[in-house]
Write a protein that holds these residues in place. Structure first.
Motif, PDB file in Angstrom:
ATOM      1  N   HIS A   1       0.847  -1.211   0.000  1.00  0.00           N
ATOM      2  CA  HIS A   1       0.000   0.000   0.000  1.00  0.00           C
ATOM      3  C   HIS A   1       0.881   1.260   0.000  1.00  0.00           C
ATOM      4  N   PHE A   2       1.887   1.282  -0.880  1.00  0.00           N
ATOM      5  CA  PHE A   2       2.750   2.466  -0.957  1.00  0.00           C
ATOM      6  C   PHE A   2       1.893   3.718  -1.140  1.00  0.00           C
ATOM      7  N   GLY A   3       2.196   4.751  -0.350  1.00  0.00           N
ATOM      8  CA  GLY A   3       1.505   6.026  -0.467  1.00  0.00           C
ATOM      9  C   GLY A   3       0.157   6.117   0.219  1.00  0.00           C
ATOM     10  N   HIS A   4      -0.328   5.052   0.825  1.00  0.00           N
ATOM     11  CA  HIS A   4      -1.662   5.020   1.439  1.00  0.00           C
ATOM     12  C   HIS A   4      -1.549   5.426   2.907  1.00  0.00           C
ATOM     13  N   LYS A   5      -1.746   6.705   3.184  1.00  0.00           N
ATOM     14  CA  LYS A   5      -1.539   7.200   4.552  1.00  0.00           C
ATOM     15  C   LYS A   5      -2.507   6.577   5.554  1.00  0.00           C
ATOM     16  N   HIS A   6      -3.723   6.245   5.136  1.00  0.00           N
ATOM     17  CA  HIS A   6      -4.708   5.703   6.081  1.00  0.00           C
ATOM     18  C   HIS A   6      -4.401   4.267   6.521  1.00  0.00           C
ATOM     19  N   ILE A   7      -3.614   3.530   5.736  1.00  0.00           N
ATOM     20  CA  ILE A   7      -3.285   2.150   6.122  1.00  0.00           C
ATOM     21  C   ILE A   7      -2.464   2.149   7.414  1.00  0.00           C
ATOM     22  N   ILE A   8      -1.768   3.247   7.686  1.00  0.00           N
ATOM     23  CA  ILE A   8      -0.973   3.349   8.918  1.00  0.00           C
ATOM     24  C   ILE A   8      -1.890   3.193  10.132  1.00  0.00           C
ATOM     25  N   ASP A   9      -3.026   3.870  10.114  1.00  0.00           N
ATOM     26  CA  ASP A   9      -3.989   3.729  11.207  1.00  0.00           C
ATOM     27  C   ASP A   9      -4.774   2.429  11.111  1.00  0.00           C
ATOM     28  N   PHE A  10      -5.232   2.081   9.903  1.00  0.00           N
ATOM     29  CA  PHE A  10      -6.046   0.870   9.732  1.00  0.00           C
ATOM     30  C   PHE A  10      -5.336  -0.363  10.271  1.00  0.00           C
ATOM     31  N   GLU A  11      -4.018  -0.455  10.039  1.00  0.00           N
ATOM     32  CA  GLU A  11      -3.257  -1.652  10.410  1.00  0.00           C
ATOM     33  C   GLU A  11      -2.236  -1.395  11.512  1.00  0.00           C
ATOM     34  N   SER A  12      -2.338  -0.271  12.177  1.00  0.00           N
ATOM     35  CA  SER A  12      -1.409   0.101  13.257  1.00  0.00           C
ATOM     36  C   SER A  12       0.051  -0.041  12.826  1.00  0.00           C
ATOM     37  N   ARG A  13       0.349   0.465  11.636  1.00  0.00           N
ATOM     38  CA  ARG A  13       1.738   0.421  11.167  1.00  0.00           C
ATOM     39  C   ARG A  13       2.576   1.435  11.940  1.00  0.00           C
ATOM     40  N   PRO A  14       3.830   1.104  12.228  1.00  0.00           N
ATOM     41  CA  PRO A  14       4.661   1.943  13.105  1.00  0.00           C
ATOM     42  C   PRO A  14       5.370   3.093  12.389  1.00  0.00           C
ATOM     43  N   PHE A  15       4.620   3.861  11.599  1.00  0.00           N
ATOM     44  CA  PHE A  15       5.226   4.947  10.832  1.00  0.00           C
ATOM     45  C   PHE A  15       4.487   6.249  11.114  1.00  0.00           C
ATOM     46  N   ALA A  16       5.217   7.375  11.072  1.00  0.00           N
ATOM     47  CA  ALA A  16       4.622   8.682  11.338  1.00  0.00           C
ATOM     48  C   ALA A  16       3.780   9.168  10.162  1.00  0.00           C
ATOM     49  N   ASN A  17       4.199   8.790   8.936  1.00  0.00           N
ATOM     50  CA  ASN A  17       3.484   9.248   7.747  1.00  0.00           C
ATOM     51  C   ASN A  17       3.800   8.316   6.569  1.00  0.00           C
ATOM     52  N   ALA A  18       3.149   8.556   5.446  1.00  0.00           N
ATOM     53  CA  ALA A  18       3.300   7.671   4.278  1.00  0.00           C
ATOM     54  C   ALA A  18       4.710   7.724   3.700  1.00  0.00           C
ATOM     55  N   ASP A  19       5.355   8.892   3.716  1.00  0.00           N
ATOM     56  CA  ASP A  19       6.719   8.975   3.175  1.00  0.00           C
ATOM     57  C   ASP A  19       7.690   8.134   3.993  1.00  0.00           C
ATOM     58  N   GLU A  20       7.572   8.214   5.316  1.00  0.00           N
ATOM     59  CA  GLU A  20       8.436   7.394   6.178  1.00  0.00           C
ATOM     60  C   GLU A  20       8.169   5.912   5.936  1.00  0.00           C
ATOM     61  N   MET A  21       6.888   5.541   5.810  1.00  0.00           N
ATOM     62  CA  MET A  21       6.514   4.150   5.544  1.00  0.00           C
ATOM     63  C   MET A  21       7.112   3.679   4.222  1.00  0.00           C
ATOM     64  N   ASN A  22       6.965   4.480   3.174  1.00  0.00           N
ATOM     65  CA  ASN A  22       7.484   4.099   1.855  1.00  0.00           C
ATOM     66  C   ASN A  22       8.987   3.850   1.918  1.00  0.00           C
ATOM     67  N   GLU A  23       9.720   4.772   2.530  1.00  0.00           N
ATOM     68  CA  GLU A  23      11.180   4.637   2.591  1.00  0.00           C
ATOM     69  C   GLU A  23      11.595   3.410   3.393  1.00  0.00           C
ATOM     70  N   ALA A  24      10.941   3.159   4.519  1.00  0.00           N
ATOM     71  CA  ALA A  24      11.277   1.997   5.336  1.00  0.00           C
ATOM     72  C   ALA A  24      11.014   0.704   4.566  1.00  0.00           C
TER      73      ALA A  24
END
Length: 170
Positions: free
Chosen positions: A11-34
């Motif tokens: 789900h690259f770029g999907h900021k809401h998946i961070i909350d939906f799945e309790s992903r440990p990222f501050a935002n979508a850019d941080e998630m994408n890079e990690a």
């Protein structure tokens, strides 16, 4: 020797998946890079990766930029969030192969996005994603959603060893 890997549901770029799945990222850019770092930490340029769907929510240029940064030969099996774009669109952003339907790998593994119907009499394993942090019970299902594997692709051997009973006697 080249390795074969499996993963799904970035789900690259999907900021809401961070909350939906309790992903440990501050935002979508941080998630994408990690997630790019974790992919490239295990996948080499000569390896093959089966991505089992729901790759990116980004536009063509941003999706292509991510695909170009990921190591390996990339085979996408379309997920429910990928199917709004054509097979040709996914090829144009850099995937080497794109499958619109589940495929059989090594005569034993069904590769699909959504879990498929399986029962205890079927001599197969369904390697799938789609259900993120959930898990189906039993040896007939293997969920490769990123949430289960620290956002890191799994080798074929890791999956095989988890689902194929050992013949070795203790």
């Amino acid at each position: 020797m080249a390795k074969v890997f499996f993963i799904s549901d970035h789900h690259f770029g999907h900021k809401h998946i961070i909350d939906f799945e309790s992903r440990p990222f501050a935002n979508a850019d941080e998630m994408n890079e990690a997630m790019i770092e974790k992919w490239n930490a295990v996948v080499g340029t000569e390896d093959k990766v089966f991505h089992l769907g729901d790759f990116s929510f980004l536009n063509r240029d941003k999706t292509a930029a991510i695909v170009s940064r990921l190591n390996g030969y990339k085979h996408l099996i379309l997920g429910n969030h990928d199917r709004g774009r054509s097979r040709q669109w996914w090829l144009s952003v850099g995937f080497d192969e794109v499958s619109e339907h589940p495929i059989i790998y090594k005569d034993f593994f069904f590769l699909s996005h959504e879990p498929m119907y399986m029962n205890k009499h079927m001599p197969y394993v369904n390697v799938h994603g789609h259900i993120h942090g959930q898990k189906y019970e039993g040896i007939h299902y293997f969920n490769v959603s990123v949430e289960h594997w620290d956002y890191t692709p799994l080798t074929f051997e890791q999956i095989r060893d988890a689902v194929v009973p050992s013949e070795e006697q203790s």
